[in-house]
Design a protein around this motif. Structure first.
Motif, short mmCIF file in Angstrom:
data_model
loop_
_atom_site.label_atom_id
_atom_site.label_comp_id
_atom_site.label_asym_id
_atom_site.label_seq_id
_atom_site.Cartn_x
_atom_site.Cartn_y
_atom_site.Cartn_z
N ALA A 16 0.82 -1.19 0.04
CA ALA A 16 0.10 0.01 -0.05
C ALA A 16 0.75 1.37 -0.13
O ALA A 16 0.71 2.08 -0.92
N ALA A 20 1.55 3.81 -3.23
CA ALA A 20 1.06 5.27 -2.94
C ALA A 20 2.12 6.14 -3.45
O ALA A 20 2.08 7.11 -3.98
N ILE A 240 0.30 9.70 5.38
CA ILE A 240 -0.34 8.77 4.80
C ILE A 240 0.03 7.50 5.86
O ILE A 240 1.29 7.26 5.96
N ALA A 242 0.21 3.80 6.21
CA ALA A 242 0.19 2.63 5.48
C ALA A 242 1.04 1.47 6.43
O ALA A 242 1.64 0.81 5.84
N THR A 247 -1.36 -0.41 11.66
CA THR A 247 -2.00 0.86 11.59
C THR A 247 -2.68 1.64 12.61
O THR A 247 -2.45 3.01 12.73
N GLU A 396 -10.23 0.15 0.49
CA GLU A 396 -9.20 0.99 -0.02
C GLU A 396 -8.63 2.11 1.13
O GLU A 396 -7.37 1.83 1.45
N VAL A 397 -9.31 3.04 1.40
CA VAL A 397 -8.55 4.12 2.19
C VAL A 397 -9.78 5.07 2.91
O VAL A 397 -10.98 5.05 2.42
N CYS A 407 -4.65 4.11 4.93
CA CYS A 407 -4.78 3.03 3.93
C CYS A 407 -5.16 1.69 4.68
O CYS A 407 -4.91 1.40 5.64
N THR A 415 -5.03 -1.38 -4.00
CA THR A 415 -3.88 -0.14 -3.79
C THR A 415 -3.95 0.96 -4.94
O THR A 415 -3.65 2.01 -4.69
N MET A 418 -6.90 2.86 -4.06
CA MET A 418 -6.44 3.51 -3.00
C MET A 418 -5.62 4.67 -3.32
O MET A 418 -5.81 5.91 -2.90
N SER A 419 -4.64 4.67 -4.18
CA SER A 419 -3.97 5.79 -4.62
C SER A 419 -4.54 6.98 -5.13
O SER A 419 -4.16 8.20 -4.94
N ILE A 422 -6.26 9.19 -2.63
CA ILE A 422 -5.47 9.82 -2.01
C ILE A 422 -5.10 11.36 -2.78
O ILE A 422 -5.24 12.23 -2.36
#
Length: 478
Positions: A16, A20, A240, A242, A247, A396-397, A407, A415, A418-419, A422
């Motif tokens: 992740a 990103a 971020i 990740a 987390t 995802e996020v 993340c 991913t 997710m990116s 972001i």
């Protein structure tokens, strides 16, 4: 590329965080990636491109369609890491479900795949949509038993020959499904990301670096870190998280609420000298998770190595291995015995015991596989699952605070979505121009050559004490 003065901190260099970093650097942002391990993508193992979620009969069709789209995007981004061999899905005779229960979903997936190709011809990464899946009756499998295995199978029937020859057909239901869900090689994907990020002038890659404290100060994130050279304090515009299964520790540091679970899992590496020189497809024997009849997964690598999952509490799953966050802490507390495995080492006797159990679990369907041996230590790690549903496969996020992204991927194919999410949040926050946020494969990824990926993947295998055969594909990339 237009430069951007926005400074991004990413804590965690798993799949992740590394992905990103790749996309944000491609947008011209200045990225600092903190990873406490000496290499990237060293978290929980992955081995399968879930191009439709056919391994999970319990999840919704909506999740399966999302997994298909995300898997196609992932295969386009990481072509060096995709092993182009299909997957056989067989239901044991003791299953209450039947293959017919899976057909409506497979037909939806096939139609959706065809629609995605019409949108963009580059989405044709799972072979022709007309052969996205095929059903085999018992008589067809018995006929394939008489065929000779090929080192370079091309047709679906040729891929099915090893399964036909070695499987106990009295233990499974018919028809059997062959579907275009391919393999993923985590060492090759990790190698490609490492090479890409090392070459990117927008990325400051900090391996073997631990983040010890994070504070919010005058709208900026003040991050305290430590490496072999000592301690450091720096300020960043955007953070971020990740950190994978840890987390929740970052959430606790900055005081944001969350609800999540963490599950410890392991896959086992075996080596088998089969009498015939088969090139195997991946094989899934479905089952009821957490029971002695849990799913068995048989994943081939070169030189006779196989990665094995058995979704029982004696093999892949562990008693006490699924834990949840509490009102007092966002970080689910795994029992110490699992932390010791993740942070230190496995005991040899446990490696041998659980690998042998995995071999026995698969050999009930492939009898000749009983002669397989322990190949190496397991592939293992702890996986985060946002919320409180352990069957969730698509996430995802989240953005629980300004200039902060958490993340929450469950499957690696998430991913990319997710990116992009972001990047969208950076635009909304005024930290990135919309024109910089384009859905393209980063140029640094396109420039990495096959031989460089293979060499770096072998280095990663050696660093982590795995056979270098795991650094290679069963079906070499053309």
């Amino acid at each position: 590329m237009k430069e951007n003065k926005t400074n991004i901190a990413i804590v965690g260099g798993g799949i992740a965080g590394s992905t990103a970093a790749l996309f944000l650097a491609n947008a011209g942002l200045s990225v600092t990636l903190f990873e406490k391990a000496p290499s990237l993508v060293s978290g929980p193992p992955f081995c399968h491109l879930h191009a439709g979620g056919n391994l999970y009969p319990e999840i919704s069709d909506e999740q399966c369609l999302t997994l298909l789209k995300q898997s196609i995007d992932f295969a386009r981004l990481y072509p060096h890491g995709v092993d182009h061999r299909p997957t056989v899905i067989a239901l044991p005779t003791y299953c209450s479900r039947s293959t017919e229960h899976l057909l409506p979903r497979l037909q939806k997936l096939q139609a959706y795949y065809e629609a995605l190709i019409k949108e963009d011809a580059e989405n044709r990464v799972l072979n022709d949509p007309s052969v996205y899946f095929k059903l085999y009756e018992k008589s067809e499998i018995e006929a394939l038993r008489e065929k000779k295995s090929l080192r370079h199978p091309e047709t679906l029937d040729e891929w099915m020959i090893p399964f036909a020859k070695e499987t106990d057909l009295e233990k499974i239901q018919f028809p059997v499904i062959l579907v275009q869900e391919y393999g993923l090689n985590l060492f090759r994907i990790g190698a490609r990301l490492l090479l890409s990020l090392e070459a990117d002038t927008h990325v400051d890659l900090r391996l073997s670096t631990s983040v010890t404290k994070i504070e919010k100060e005058n709208g900026l994130w003040r991050i305290h870190s430590i490496d072999q050279k000592g301690k450091k304090e720096e300020r960043f515009d955007y953070l971020i998280n990740a950190a994978g299964y840890q987390t929740g520790k970052i959430d606790d540091m900055i005081g944001v609420p969350c609800e999540r679970m963490v599950e410890f899992k392991a896959a086992y590496v075996s080596q088998w000298e089969c009498e015939e020189d088969h090139l195997w497809p991946e094989i899934i024997f479905q089952g009821e998770r957490g029971t002695p009849r849990g799913m068995g997964q048989f994943t081939p690598y070169p030189q006779g190595y196989f990665q094995l999952h058995g979704m029982t509490k004696d093999i892949t799953l562990y008693e006490g291995g699924l834990v949840a966050s509490t009102p007092l802490s966002c970080q689910p507390q795994l029992p110490q015995k699992f932390i010791e495995k993740i942070e230190y080492a496995w005991k040899e006797e446990e490696t041998i015991e659980r690998t042998r159990k995995a071999i026995r679990h698969l050999s009930q369907f492939i009898p000749s596989f009983a002669s397989a041996k322990v190949g190496s230590k397991p592939l293992f790690g702890a996986q985060q699952i946002p919320g409180n549903d352990p069957t969730l496969r698509v996430a995802e996020v989240a953005f629980p605070a300004p200039h902060y992204a958490r993340c929450e991927i469950v499957k690696v194919s998430s991913t990319i979505d997710m990116s992009y999410a972001i990047l969208d949040d950076l635009v909304k926050s005024g930290l990135l121009e919309p024109s910089s946020c384009k859905p393209v494969v980063p140029e640094k990824m396109k420039q990495i050559k096959e031989d460089a990926v293979s060499k770096q993947a072998e280095i990663l295998c050696e660093m982590r004490e795995y056979p270098t055969a795991l650094a290679h594909l069963c079906v070499p990339k053309c």
